[in-house]
Motif scaffolding. Sequence first.
Motif, short mmCIF file in Angstrom:
data_model
loop_
_atom_site.label_atom_id
_atom_site.label_comp_id
_atom_site.label_asym_id
_atom_site.label_seq_id
_atom_site.Cartn_x
_atom_site.Cartn_y
_atom_site.Cartn_z
N GLY A 190 -0.61 -22.28 -16.60
CA GLY A 190 -1.46 -22.23 -16.76
C GLY A 190 -2.68 -21.46 -15.76
N GLU A 191 -1.94 -20.25 -15.48
CA GLU A 191 -2.96 -19.89 -14.20
C GLU A 191 -4.32 -19.32 -14.87
OE1 GLU A 191 -2.93 -19.73 -11.12
OE2 GLU A 191 -2.28 -20.37 -11.43
N GLY A 192 -4.13 -18.96 -16.92
CA GLY A 192 -5.54 -18.43 -17.33
C GLY A 192 -6.20 -19.69 -17.01
N GLY A 193 -6.51 -20.73 -17.48
CA GLY A 193 -6.99 -21.80 -17.72
C GLY A 193 -6.59 -22.58 -18.56
N GLU A 194 -5.41 -21.95 -19.47
CA GLU A 194 -4.63 -22.69 -20.61
C GLU A 194 -4.83 -24.59 -20.55
OE1 GLU A 194 -3.07 -18.61 -20.30
OE2 GLU A 194 -3.63 -20.61 -18.72
N PHE A 195 -4.39 -24.97 -18.93
CA PHE A 195 -3.89 -26.33 -18.86
C PHE A 195 -4.66 -26.87 -16.99
CE2 PHE A 195 0.02 -24.82 -19.02
CZ PHE A 195 0.67 -24.82 -17.52
N HIS A 196 -3.93 -27.86 -17.35
CA HIS A 196 -4.18 -28.25 -15.87
C HIS A 196 -3.78 -29.80 -16.03
CE1 HIS A 196 -7.48 -26.51 -13.68
NE2 HIS A 196 -8.07 -26.31 -14.45
N THR A 197 -2.66 -29.97 -14.57
CA THR A 197 -1.67 -31.19 -15.12
C THR A 197 -2.14 -32.23 -13.37
OG1 THR A 197 -0.51 -30.33 -13.51
CG2 THR A 197 0.53 -29.74 -15.43
N THR A 198 -1.27 -33.41 -13.81
CA THR A 198 -1.48 -34.18 -12.60
C THR A 198 -0.07 -34.25 -12.69
OG1 THR A 198 -3.90 -34.88 -13.31
CG2 THR A 198 -2.49 -36.53 -11.85
N VAL A 199 0.53 -34.44 -11.09
CA VAL A 199 1.28 -35.08 -10.31
C VAL A 199 1.72 -36.44 -10.10
CG1 VAL A 199 3.10 -34.06 -9.28
CG2 VAL A 199 2.20 -32.60 -9.53
N ILE A 200 2.55 -37.10 -10.78
CA ILE A 200 3.06 -38.70 -11.12
C ILE A 200 3.90 -39.06 -9.63
CG2 ILE A 200 1.14 -38.77 -12.63
CD1 ILE A 200 4.41 -39.31 -14.12
N ASP A 201 4.98 -37.95 -10.06
CA ASP A 201 5.60 -38.16 -9.05
C ASP A 201 6.80 -36.77 -8.38
OD1 ASP A 201 8.41 -40.19 -7.47
OD2 ASP A 201 8.99 -40.45 -9.35
N GLY A 202 7.75 -36.65 -7.66
CA GLY A 202 8.69 -36.02 -6.80
C GLY A 202 8.80 -36.32 -5.43
N PRO A 203 9.31 -35.31 -4.79
CA PRO A 203 9.85 -35.71 -3.47
C PRO A 203 9.31 -35.63 -2.74
CG PRO A 203 10.47 -33.19 -4.13
CD PRO A 203 9.67 -33.84 -5.62
N ILE A 204 8.21 -35.18 -2.17
CA ILE A 204 7.81 -35.60 -1.09
C ILE A 204 6.59 -37.00 -1.82
CG2 ILE A 204 7.36 -34.10 -0.71
CD1 ILE A 204 4.30 -32.94 -1.91
N PHE A 205 6.88 -38.00 -2.38
CA PHE A 205 6.50 -38.92 -3.07
C PHE A 205 6.91 -40.57 -2.39
CE2 PHE A 205 3.61 -35.86 -5.52
CZ PHE A 205 2.34 -36.24 -5.95
N LYS A 206 6.66 -41.05 -2.15
CA LYS A 206 7.18 -41.75 -1.15
C LYS A 206 7.82 -43.56 -2.40
CE LYS A 206 5.68 -42.89 3.50
NZ LYS A 206 4.88 -41.35 3.25
N GLN A 207 6.78 -43.20 -3.47
CA GLN A 207 6.65 -44.04 -5.08
C GLN A 207 5.87 -43.15 -6.25
OE1 GLN A 207 5.21 -46.31 -2.50
NE2 GLN A 207 3.65 -45.28 -2.72
N PRO A 208 6.87 -43.98 -6.92
CA PRO A 208 5.77 -42.54 -8.62
C PRO A 208 4.82 -43.61 -8.61
CG PRO A 208 7.50 -44.01 -9.34
CD PRO A 208 7.39 -44.24 -8.09
N ILE A 209 3.25 -42.27 -9.09
CA ILE A 209 2.34 -42.83 -9.31
C ILE A 209 2.65 -44.35 -10.31
CG2 ILE A 209 -0.14 -42.50 -9.57
CD1 ILE A 209 1.52 -41.61 -7.05
N ASP A 210 1.98 -45.41 -10.53
CA ASP A 210 2.02 -46.08 -12.15
C ASP A 210 0.72 -45.64 -12.79
OD1 ASP A 210 2.21 -47.58 -13.48
OD2 ASP A 210 2.63 -49.87 -12.58
N ILE A 211 0.86 -45.20 -13.50
CA ILE A 211 -1.06 -44.82 -14.29
C ILE A 211 -0.53 -45.66 -15.46
CG2 ILE A 211 -1.27 -42.47 -12.68
CD1 ILE A 211 0.36 -42.10 -16.43
N GLN A 212 -2.12 -45.15 -16.38
CA GLN A 212 -2.12 -46.21 -17.30
C GLN A 212 -2.97 -44.36 -18.30
OE1 GLN A 212 -4.02 -49.71 -17.98
NE2 GLN A 212 -1.87 -50.81 -17.44
N LYS A 213 -2.70 -43.98 -19.53
CA LYS A 213 -3.11 -42.80 -19.95
C LYS A 213 -4.44 -43.42 -21.47
CE LYS A 213 0.80 -40.55 -20.75
NZ LYS A 213 2.21 -40.21 -21.92
N GLY A 214 -5.83 -43.55 -20.60
CA GLY A 214 -6.69 -43.75 -21.90
C GLY A 214 -7.27 -43.26 -22.71
N GLU A 215 -8.34 -42.92 -23.34
CA GLU A 215 -8.61 -42.18 -25.13
C GLU A 215 -8.59 -40.41 -24.87
OE1 GLU A 215 -8.03 -43.09 -27.84
OE2 GLU A 215 -6.98 -45.37 -27.03
N ILE A 216 -8.54 -39.47 -25.80
CA ILE A 216 -8.08 -38.00 -25.63
C ILE A 216 -10.13 -38.06 -25.60
CG2 ILE A 216 -8.16 -36.02 -26.10
CD1 ILE A 216 -5.91 -36.82 -27.13
#
Length: 228
Positions: A188-214
Amino acid sequence: MANSKKWKTGAEGQKFVASFSGGKDSTLALYEAMKVGQALGLIVVLEEDGIRSRSHGMTIDLITAQAESIGLPVHFAAASWANYEATFIDMLKKMKALGADALVTGDLDMPEHGCWHEKVANIADLQLGMPLWEVDHTEAVERFINLGFETIITTVNLKLGMQESDLGKVLTYDYVQELKERGIDPCGEGGEFHTTVIDGPIFKQPIDIQKGEIVRDGDYAFLPLFLS
């Protein structure tokens, strides 16, 4: 001017502060830097109202949850585009006073000359570390996935090949291939999209999220995320 050839290894053996968006590139860069240096904290510039991040439109609560899971303090400052640079430099100087030797960012394609991050780092008397600099975009995103990070598409530019149906999707090998087949940069380096990271090897626990309305705003569509 600092030797830009050292950008990829600028965090090695250094105490560093990381410019953090909560997205995949800054998270992967943080991971790489943490393997070779000591992270002192994260810095995030907010919009003028101090509610959401200027880069990805993430809420303070969500970014704080990411930082807490990673185990690092996060430093916020609000800024307009007009005073963004001055605010960023002030944050870097404060981190320098706290012991930082380097600034780490998740950029892949910075030019060798006229790099803004090098400019502000130099003003604050910090080295610049960009672990992902000049890494192939497909290689970078596949490394991210292979390491076990999980990230959600939360912003799309509808004029650059992305669709509302892309919102909420998790980056996988198959989805990366689909994006490439659609002519979209997998990072997405051309500005096509952005992301939000919710888990991974440096996370002690995943981020518990809820999705809102677009939400639609001009050429963009956003998927708000909230802590559960």
